[in-house]
Design a protein around this motif. Structure first.
Motif, PDB file in Angstrom:
ATOM      1  N   UNK A  25      94.850  68.030  11.775  1.00 62.84           N
ATOM      2  CA  UNK A  25      96.171  68.412  12.281  1.00 62.84           C
ATOM      3  C   UNK A  25      96.085  69.391  13.453  1.00 62.84           C
ATOM      4  N   UNK A  26      95.334  68.990  14.471  1.00 65.53           N
ATOM      5  CA  UNK A  26      95.182  69.845  15.662  1.00 65.53           C
ATOM      6  C   UNK A  26      96.308  69.564  16.650  1.00 65.53           C
ATOM      7  N   UNK A  37      90.078  78.153  25.686  1.00 63.02           N
ATOM      8  CA  UNK A  37      88.750  78.347  25.107  1.00 63.02           C
ATOM      9  C   UNK A  37      88.779  78.041  23.625  1.00 63.02           C
ATOM     10  N   UNK A  38      87.671  77.492  23.128  1.00 64.17           N
ATOM     11  CA  UNK A  38      87.532  77.211  21.696  1.00 64.17           C
ATOM     12  C   UNK A  38      86.375  78.028  21.153  1.00 64.17           C
ATOM     13  N   UNK A  44      82.412  74.083  13.240  1.00 67.37           N
ATOM     14  CA  UNK A  44      83.867  74.218  13.068  1.00 67.37           C
ATOM     15  C   UNK A  44      84.647  73.047  13.668  1.00 67.37           C
ATOM     16  N   UNK A  45      84.044  72.353  14.655  1.00 70.24           N
ATOM     17  CA  UNK A  45      84.720  71.200  15.248  1.00 70.24           C
ATOM     18  C   UNK A  45      85.009  71.323  16.740  1.00 70.24           C
ATOM     19  N   UNK A 214      88.746  78.072  15.773  1.00 70.24           N
ATOM     20  CA  UNK A 214      88.629  76.946  14.835  1.00 70.24           C
ATOM     21  C   UNK A 214      87.824  77.355  13.623  1.00 70.24           C
ATOM     22  N   UNK A 215      88.250  76.873  12.485  1.00 70.36           N
ATOM     23  CA  UNK A 215      87.519  77.119  11.246  1.00 70.36           C
ATOM     24  C   UNK A 215      87.672  75.866  10.394  1.00 70.36           C
ATOM     25  N   UNK A 216      86.566  75.273   9.995  1.00 72.40           N
ATOM     26  CA  UNK A 216      86.604  74.055   9.186  1.00 72.40           C
ATOM     27  C   UNK A 216      87.614  73.035   9.701  1.00 72.40           C
ATOM     28  N   UNK A 217      87.638  72.835  11.019  1.00 73.88           N
ATOM     29  CA  UNK A 217      88.456  71.768  11.581  1.00 73.88           C
ATOM     30  C   UNK A 217      89.923  72.093  11.778  1.00 73.88           C
TER      31      UNK A 217
END
Ligand code: TTP
Ligand code: MG
Length: 241
Positions: A25-26, A37-38, A44-45, A214-217
């Protein structure tokens, strides 16, 4: 066609293996010229997001748009033309340095290629090679250091006129002094382009318009550097830890 480079992701869900979603659900929106930035732990994805923007894989759910148009509607060729990539793994071919950089835009004159190399801070080391810009690179640039290969990739992207730029650990193999030196070139490279940037050294992404954690997608935090520091959440931990 005049692509501006606005990027949208709406409720994007995807995994490499069935029933194992890696992104969940991004949703995000990048205006023309913005730098997004990510950050987040390994796995994390982050790279997966850029893989999907490039349509290396098909998403399970949701939609990705450039200038409001679903990327599935236009051909891959137009997508490739509109996105310049600087990835951790370099992609050089057997040919001269000049040819390798020109791959970013085949119609570019020598002077433009050299200007792009200067932007990437690659000009100095190229001139020290045995035959300068005419030096032939062995398979995938085996006769160069990993950092030098990355500088050539950056030069290639600088030459490209694509309105969207993706940089995934683009300077991971460059020493910190060189990284600081090329920061100016990178800023020139990103100017007026919508940029997705992934970097382990958080100092290089502080000035982003938006930072996604991001954390676990999932995106668990988003905001500017200052906002995220004030929140004292995960970004704060990553930055101060
Ligand atoms: P990535 O998207 O590669 O995670 P990342 O880029 O955030 O990590 P790093 O900082 O280390 O670069 O991976 C997310 C998950 O997807 C992870 O469990 C590995 C898996 N994956 C695959 O199965 N196949 C692939 O081709 C990739 C890129 C990731
Ligand atoms: Mg990655």
């Amino acid at each position: 066609e005049n692509v501006q480079g606005e990027i949208g992701m709406e409720h994007v869900t995807f995994g490499y293996l069935e029933n194992q979603p890696v992104l969940k659900d991004i949703s995000l929106h990048a205006k023309k010229g913005q730098k997004i930035a990510f950050v987040g732990s390994t796995g994390a994805g982050k790279t997966t997001i850029t893989n999907l923007l490039n349509r290396f894989y098909e998403i399970w759910e949701g939609k990705i748009t450039i200038d409001g148009v679903d990327i599935r509607e236009n051909g891959l060729e137009s997508l490739r033309e509109n996105i310049a990539l600087v990835l951790q793994d370099t992609h050089l071919f057997t040919g001269t340095v000049m040819e390798n950089i020109r791959y970013g835009r085949l119609d570019a004159a020598d002077e433009e290629v050299i200007a792009a190399a200067k932007t990437a801070n690659a000009d100095a080391f190229i001139r020290r090679l045995q035959n300068g810009y005419d030096t032939v690179l062995e398979g995938d640039g085996a006769n160069l250091s990993q950092g030098q290969r990355q500088l050539l990739n950056i030069a290639r992207a600088a030459l490209s006129k694509a309105p969207v730029l993706v940089m995934d650990e683009a300077t991971s193999s460059v020493d910190t002094i060189t990284e600081r030196q090329i920061q100016e070139g990178m800023d020139a490279l990103m100017k007026d382009r919508t940029t997705f940037v992934i970097a382990h050294r958080l100092s290089t992404i502080r000035n982003s318009d938006m930072i996604m954690v991001l954390e676990h997608g999932r995106i668990i935090e988003r905001g500017t550097h200052t906002e995220l520091l004030q929140r004292q959440g995960r970004y704060y931990e990553l930055y101060t830890g």
